[in-house]
Design an enzyme around this catalytic site. Structure first.
Site, mmCIF file in Angstrom:
data_model
loop_
_atom_site.group_PDB
_atom_site.id
_atom_site.type_symbol
_atom_site.label_atom_id
_atom_site.label_comp_id
_atom_site.label_asym_id
_atom_site.label_seq_id
_atom_site.Cartn_x
_atom_site.Cartn_y
_atom_site.Cartn_z
ATOM 1 N N PHE A 149 0.896 -0.916 -0.289
ATOM 2 C CA PHE A 149 0.438 0.054 -0.323
ATOM 3 C C PHE A 149 1.051 1.048 0.005
ATOM 4 O O PHE A 149 0.305 2.043 -0.283
ATOM 5 C CB PHE A 149 -1.083 0.151 1.128
ATOM 6 C CG PHE A 149 -0.140 0.545 2.284
ATOM 7 C CD1 PHE A 149 -0.490 2.032 2.809
ATOM 8 C CD2 PHE A 149 -0.146 -0.065 3.484
ATOM 9 C CE1 PHE A 149 0.432 2.594 3.670
ATOM 10 C CE2 PHE A 149 0.636 -0.483 4.071
ATOM 11 C CZ PHE A 149 1.024 1.250 4.702
ATOM 12 N N LYS A 173 -1.428 -7.011 -8.891
ATOM 13 C CA LYS A 173 -2.021 -7.324 -7.706
ATOM 14 C C LYS A 173 -1.384 -6.217 -6.894
ATOM 15 O O LYS A 173 -0.789 -6.752 -6.607
ATOM 16 C CB LYS A 173 -2.135 -8.710 -7.446
ATOM 17 C CG LYS A 173 -3.384 -8.518 -6.123
ATOM 18 C CD LYS A 173 -4.169 -8.715 -5.192
ATOM 19 C CE LYS A 173 -3.093 -8.122 -4.113
ATOM 20 N NZ LYS A 173 -3.401 -7.883 -3.243
ATOM 21 N N GLU A 176 -4.582 -3.527 -1.730
ATOM 22 C CA GLU A 176 -6.148 -3.479 -1.801
ATOM 23 C C GLU A 176 -7.077 -2.381 -1.189
ATOM 24 O O GLU A 176 -7.755 -1.751 -0.644
ATOM 25 C CB GLU A 176 -7.388 -5.008 -1.145
ATOM 26 C CG GLU A 176 -6.762 -5.322 0.072
ATOM 27 C CD GLU A 176 -5.666 -6.356 0.548
ATOM 28 O OE1 GLU A 176 -4.499 -5.999 -0.640
ATOM 29 O OE2 GLU A 176 -5.984 -7.000 0.720
ATOM 30 N N ARG A 177 -5.278 -2.191 -0.473
ATOM 31 C CA ARG A 177 -5.781 -0.397 0.908
ATOM 32 C C ARG A 177 -5.914 0.839 -0.377
ATOM 33 O O ARG A 177 -7.051 1.643 -0.389
ATOM 34 C CB ARG A 177 -4.736 0.090 1.639
ATOM 35 C CG ARG A 177 -4.842 -1.763 2.146
ATOM 36 C CD ARG A 177 -4.798 -0.710 4.061
ATOM 37 N NE ARG A 177 -4.178 -2.911 4.434
ATOM 38 C CZ ARG A 177 -5.052 -3.808 4.651
ATOM 39 N NH1 ARG A 177 -5.861 -3.347 4.155
ATOM 40 N NH2 ARG A 177 -4.517 -4.917 4.824
ATOM 41 N N SER A 226 5.186 -7.058 3.742
ATOM 42 C CA SER A 226 5.893 -7.018 4.819
ATOM 43 C C SER A 226 6.897 -8.281 4.511
ATOM 44 O O SER A 226 6.520 -9.523 4.383
ATOM 45 C CB SER A 226 4.786 -7.320 6.084
ATOM 46 O OG SER A 226 4.225 -8.375 5.742
ATOM 47 N N CYS A 281 9.211 1.476 3.269
ATOM 48 C CA CYS A 281 10.673 1.191 3.707
ATOM 49 C C CYS A 281 11.217 1.654 4.246
ATOM 50 O O CYS A 281 12.910 0.999 4.690
ATOM 51 C CB CYS A 281 10.418 -0.266 2.931
ATOM 52 S SG CYS A 281 11.557 0.265 1.393
ATOM 53 N N GLU A 384 9.253 -3.736 13.189
ATOM 54 C CA GLU A 384 9.339 -2.853 12.212
ATOM 55 C C GLU A 384 7.551 -1.737 12.561
ATOM 56 O O GLU A 384 6.697 -3.070 12.167
ATOM 57 C CB GLU A 384 8.718 -3.230 10.727
ATOM 58 C CG GLU A 384 8.842 -2.143 9.531
ATOM 59 C CD GLU A 384 8.350 -2.759 8.063
ATOM 60 O OE1 GLU A 384 7.629 -3.713 8.586
ATOM 61 O OE2 GLU A 384 8.861 -1.975 7.275
#
Ligand code: NAD
Length: 498
Positions: A149, A173, A176-177, A226, A281, A384
């Site tokens: 996201f 893909k 979805e957020r 993640s 990240c 994290e």
């Protein structure tokens, strides 16, 4: 409420699985749209479309393929404001930062315009008697990308631009957020002249990811997200015989040596620790001042800067330092980790937990937090956090500071601030982390270099973008050819050697 779609075979397609996820405006906390979550049958439609389109695309000469990307770059510039606002509205980051998200993707598209050069093979004239040997780079066929996201424009482009430039079809893909920008990018590629079926966007969750990982017609999968999911995608994808590269989580340290320019270090920490609400990240999440005096000077200058951070909805444009985090769930997780740090005995030098925004009381905001006296056994050090929270771990010596970064399970990015060339050089050589900054807090490589971490921040062996992407999205074929005029030795039974 708006119902989002998939983008298959060159057009928007409604979801048919009956499953949807809510997409929020993180600033207001309201659901602004619903995104369909694909099932296997919908993924199959995307694969069918990709499979039909790919051979023609692979046969199109690389310069013509590159021209589509040239046009795409123009269109990204034309639609920059629209893309940035759509991105901010779903992600929560500020509009200037959202433009950076688009531009860092655009730069990879620009690099991929050089595909004809990067796809040139190798040739040995006269490798043996009348023998020539050459290697070709051919597309893998259908490649897929599963993206996070936090960079909904940049990371999809890091994946599909090189994949398409190499002659593949691509299935994206996205998260979805925040799925709207990936759909807009697919539309722009069609407008840029990409034949339909070559870039399909299939929205979804684990079900669609598994459909990718198990599909025998998908040859390569690139993942960013993640670490637990990265490891899962890598294991399942490679077990199914695919080429897979997965980029995972991070805990990036910034070491501040006693001789560092403290004002510069503080500026760097504020931007790199709190920009995008820490949802990067490559965010710096651990400050490691070396020596008691350095630590005291650092906290003294840093704390008022963290207290003064301007937190606001994306509509405030340049007047905001950062916005809300992406979901209520993320907000609750971050607040829980801050509580945990206090319980563990770290000093919360700046407490942003009570922050609320007038007029946006339901938004997913978290105020900037600064911890001091964090130790390496604490959860807030090991985990994290992915929020606007900076932990300070005081080290007595340089050796202790470098050891912290060496021992941490993540190895994405790291930085050292010093005026001493010897120390910097020693650090660069010894550190076991993929991207290293010397007086640069967020050392994200440019498009023509490659991006990737070490240790638990990566699974697989090639980096993203730069020349590595062209290796990942192609297979090498080596041809040995002989035109045997005049050779009459007959059959050979021993392996030929030179
Ligand atoms: P995430 O792992 O939750 O999701 C990433 C992708 O995996 C999404 O497309 C999601 O739909 C899918 N997914 C989620 N759960 C799944 C499951 N159980 N099975 C299969 N697929 C699943 O990550 P996120 O929250 O979207 O992104 C934040 C994370 O990404 C952070 O850890 C951050 O450090 C990392 N990240 C890493 C890099 C890098 O290059 N190393 C870059 C950006 C972000």
């Amino acid at each position: 409420m708006q119902e989002l779609t998939h983008f298959i075979d060159g057009e928007h397609v409604k979801g048919t699985s009956g499953r949807f996820a809510d997409v929020y405006n993180p600033a207001t906390g309201e659901v602004q749209s619903s995104v369909p979550l694909a099932n296997q049958a919908e993924m199959q439609k995307a694969v069918d479309s990709a499979k039909a389109a790919q051979p023609g695309w692979a046969a199109t000469n690389p310069q013509r393929r590159a021209r589509v990307l040239m046009k795409f770059v123009d269109l990204l510039n034309r639609d920059m404001d629209k893309l940035a606002v759509a991105l901010s509205k779903e992600h929560g980051k500020t509009v200037p930062d959202a433009k950076g998200d688009v531009i860092r993707g655009l730069e990879v598209a620009e690099f991929c315009i050089g595909a004809p050069h990067l796809l040139k093979g190798e040739y040995t004239d006269g490798a043996g008697p009348e023998i020539d040997m050459y290697s070709l780079r051919q597309p893998v066929g259908i490649a897929a990308g599963i993206t996070p996201f936090n960079f909904p424009a940049m990371i999809p482009m890091w994946k599909f631009c090189p994949a398409l430039a190499c002659g593949n079809a691509f299935i994206l893909k996205p998260s979805e957020r925040d799925p709207s920008v990936p759909l807009m990018l697919a539309e722009l590629m069609i407008e840029a002249g990409l034949p339909k079926g070559l870039l399909n966007v299939v929205n979804g969750d684990k079900e669609s990811v598994d459909a990718i990982l198990d599909h025998e017609d998908i040859g390569a999968v690139g993942f960013v997200g993640s670490t637990p999911i990265a490891q899962y995608v890598y294991s399942r994808g490679t077990a199914n015989g695919k080429r897979v590269q997965c980029f995972g989580g991070a805990k990036n340290h910034m070491i501040i040596m006693p001789d560092a320019d403290m004002d510069q270090a503080v500026d760097a920490l504020v931007g790199a620790g709190y920009g995008a609400a820490g949802e990067r990240c490559m965010a710096v999440s651990v400050a490691v001042p070396v020596g008691e005096d350095t630590a005291n000077r650092l906290i003294e200058k840093l704390a008022p800067r963290v207290e003064a951070l301007k937190i606001a909805p994306y509509t405030d444009g340049d007047d905001a330092d950062f916005g809300p985090v992406v979901t209520k769930e993320a907000q609750q997780r971050i607040l829980g980790l801050i509580d945990r740090g206090v319980e563990e005995g770290a000093t919360l030098a700046v407490d942003g937990r009570g922050f609320t925004m007038q007029g946006y009381e339901n938004g997913f905001f978290v105020g900037g937090c600064l911890f001091d006296n964090v130790t390496k056994d604490m959860d807030i050090y090991k985990t994290e956090i992915f929020g606007p929270v900076l932990s300070t771990v005081r080290a007595e010596t340089y050796e202790e500071a470098i050891q912290l970064a060496l021992d941490h399970e993540y190895g994405n990015g790291v930085a050292i601030f010093t005026r001493d060339g010897d120390t910097a050089r020693n650090f660069v050589n010894r550190i076991n982390i993929g991207m290293v900054g010397v007086n640069v807090p967020i050392p994200v490589p440019l498009a023509y270099h490659t991006f990737g971490g070490w240790k638990k921040s990566v699974f697989g062996d090639l980096n993203q973008h730069g020349p590595d992407a062209f290796k990942f999205y192609t297979r090498t074929k080596t041809v040995t050819s002989r035109w045997p005029t005049g050779i009459k030795e007959g059959a050979e039974f021993s392996i030929p050697t030179m």
